[in-house]
Design a protein around this motif. Structure first.
Motif, PDB file in Angstrom:
ATOM      1  N   GLN A  57      15.031  26.716 -65.215  1.00 21.32           N
ATOM      2  CA  GLN A  57      14.396  25.662 -66.014  1.00 21.32           C
ATOM      3  C   GLN A  57      14.609  25.919 -67.499  1.00 21.32           C
ATOM      4  OE1 GLN A  57      10.297  24.650 -64.977  1.00 21.32           O
ATOM      5  NE2 GLN A  57      10.488  25.812 -63.056  1.00 21.32           N
ATOM      6  N   THR A 113      17.415  27.464 -58.627  1.00 25.31           N
ATOM      7  CA  THR A 113      17.085  26.648 -59.804  1.00 25.31           C
ATOM      8  C   THR A 113      16.640  27.503 -60.980  1.00 25.31           C
ATOM      9  OG1 THR A 113      14.810  26.361 -58.996  1.00 25.31           O
ATOM     10  CG2 THR A 113      16.396  24.659 -58.404  1.00 25.31           C
ATOM     11  N   LYS A 171      11.740  21.550 -59.231  1.00 27.95           N
ATOM     12  CA  LYS A 171      12.060  22.900 -58.748  1.00 27.95           C
ATOM     13  C   LYS A 171      11.569  23.090 -57.315  1.00 27.95           C
ATOM     14  CE  LYS A 171      11.188  27.810 -59.619  1.00 27.95           C
ATOM     15  NZ  LYS A 171      12.549  28.227 -59.259  1.00 27.95           N
TER      16      LYS A 171
END
Length: 451
Positions: free
Chosen positions: A30, A28, A18
């Motif tokens: 996750q 980004t 990241k």
């Protein structure tokens, strides 16, 4: 800015990736499991997913399969700390863009991500282009002949039967061929067109079957022929009646054997091609004259189609005219255009010797020549259209000479007003009339002054 989803059960790897990707200007997100990954890709649009193979619960390969089943899936780059060739091959077969091994090389990771983003963009452009092509292959019209034509296409398009399309020039034979291909089992393969009337006789054999370098003067390189290019898809032989007898003979053998030999070659090439042909000629008459092979005619004429001329389906004119106006307004970046009922009536009275192609050209012309007009009237049509319509109306609709003369005078004055951009004074001068006399004449004929 592109969206990247990082899927790994190790928080350290996720955070490290990241940080690098954020610095490179990516957005980004996750996820620590396959299940969490699927929840995110179903709610958000991602360009690339970096997906670990070894995950708790649903593993990476199963997650990959489910991602690829989505309507608009992101590109997936698989990551593994225990990579094997077998795993990489399986991931690729399931649709992964590429495969990375841990520890990750940042440079290689960034290069792969950028390439994957380009691939996603290209896939989207291809999908959009395919939608545009499909919309262009729609056969517009509500007349009985047009409805019957659409029904015939839907019945026979999924077969591999050869089709011969008859019709005058400009009726839309090429459109019918495209529509057949678009609804066929070969729709994802190539549609290749050959205009047999436009290619010189000494070049058509090379065009259809290809040639080897040096096989004749000017053959400076190997050339792939249209039959080979269309293998797996559809080959459209437009105006097949203009093909020479020598070429007809080779086409016949190719249809029978599904293989041919390029010019100058000794090796035969096997192909799988569906052939659709069209003609504006009476091929049976051409056979009697010795200009067309009877055996080739029977090979091509498995499923005959007839596209009627526009004069036999006048009910389609309003729909087609509005369809073309919309098409050209979009093509030239103009606002949507309307057309008056009076203008439509004039279009419907015209004989359309050039068929749908002529109507399309007329609509394109009035869009180009009237850039600020949003509502097209009768006066915006080319003079030929309303003059021809008036002549026909005079013979078919008027019960007296007086009515016919008034119609002619009205059309003539409208034409001259159009030439003078609505200026009554200049029009009166051109007609040799007093301005007041022209006003009275216009009022009597129901012509409104635009000055």
């Amino acid at each position: 800015m592109s969206n990247i989803l990082i899927v790994d059960d190790e928080s350290g790897i996720r955070d490290s990736l990241k940080g690098v990707l954020d610095d490179e200007g990516f957005r980004t997100e996750q996820a620590d499991s396959g299940e969490a990954c699927l929840r995110l890709v179903e709610k958000q649009v991602f360009d690339v997913v970096l997906l670990d193979v070894w995950l708790p619960g649903m593993d990476g390969l199963e997650t990959l399969q489910k991602i690829r089943d989505l309507d608009n899936p992101p590109e997936v780059i698989m990551i593994s700390g225990h990579g094997t060739i077998e795993t990489a091959v399986r991931a690729t077969k399931l649709g992964a863009y590429d495969f990375l091994e841990k520890p990750l090389s940042i440079d290689r990771t960034l290069i792969l991500i950028k390439h994957a983003i380009d691939a996603k963009k290209l896939r989207r452009e291809n999908r959009d282009l395919k939608k545009q092509l499909q919309s262009k292959n729609v056969i517009v019209g509500g007349s009985i002949p047009t409805k019957a034509l659409r029904q015939q296409i839907s019945i026979m398009a999924p077969t591999n039967g050869r089709v011969l399309i008859y019709g005058e020039s400009g009726t839309g034979k090429e459109l019918v061929a495209h529509a057949i291909h678009a609804q066929s089992l070969r729709k994802d393969e190539m549609f290749v067109e050959v205009n047999c009337a436009a290619i010189p006789e000494d070049s058509i054999e090379s065009e259809l079957f290809g040639h080897q370098q040096g096989s004749f003067p000017g053959a400076t390189a190997d050339k792939e022929g249209k039959f080979q290019k269309a293998s797996g898809g559809t080959l459209f032989l437009d105006e097949v009646g203009d093909m020479s007898l020598k070429t007809q003979s080779k086409v016949l053998r190719t249809l029978d054997e599904q293989r041919f030999t390029p010019v100058g070659s000794a090796e035969a090439i096997t192909v799988d091609v569906r052939v659709i042909a069209s003609t504006n000629k009476d091929l049976e008459e051409e056979i009697s004259k010795g200009n067309f092979r009877e055996d080739l005619f029977y090979r091509l004429n498995v499923i005959p189609f007839f596209v009627p001329p526009l004069r036999e389906r006048k009910e389609d004119v309003p729909l087609l005219a509005r369809h073309f106006l919309k098409e050209f307004a979009a093509a030239y970046g103009r606002r949507s255009r309307e057309i008056t009922d009076e203008a439509i009536e004039t279009l419907m009275r015209y004989s359309w010797p050039g068929n749908v192609r002529e109507l399309r050209n007329v609509m394109e012309r009035i869009v180009i020549m009237n850039p600020t007009t949003t509502r097209f009237e009768r006066k915006h049509l080319p003079p030929l259209i309303y003059r021809d319509g008036s002549r026909r109306a005079a013979g078919a609709e008027f019960s007296s000479l007086h009515q016919a003369r008034d119609a002619y005078e009205r059309d003539y004055i409208l034409k001259k007003l159009d030439e003078n951009h609505g200026n009554v004074s200049r029009t009166a001068e051109m007609l040799g009339l007093e301005r007041s006399h022209l006003y009275r004449k216009m009022k009597a004929l129901g012509i409104a002054a635009k000055e």
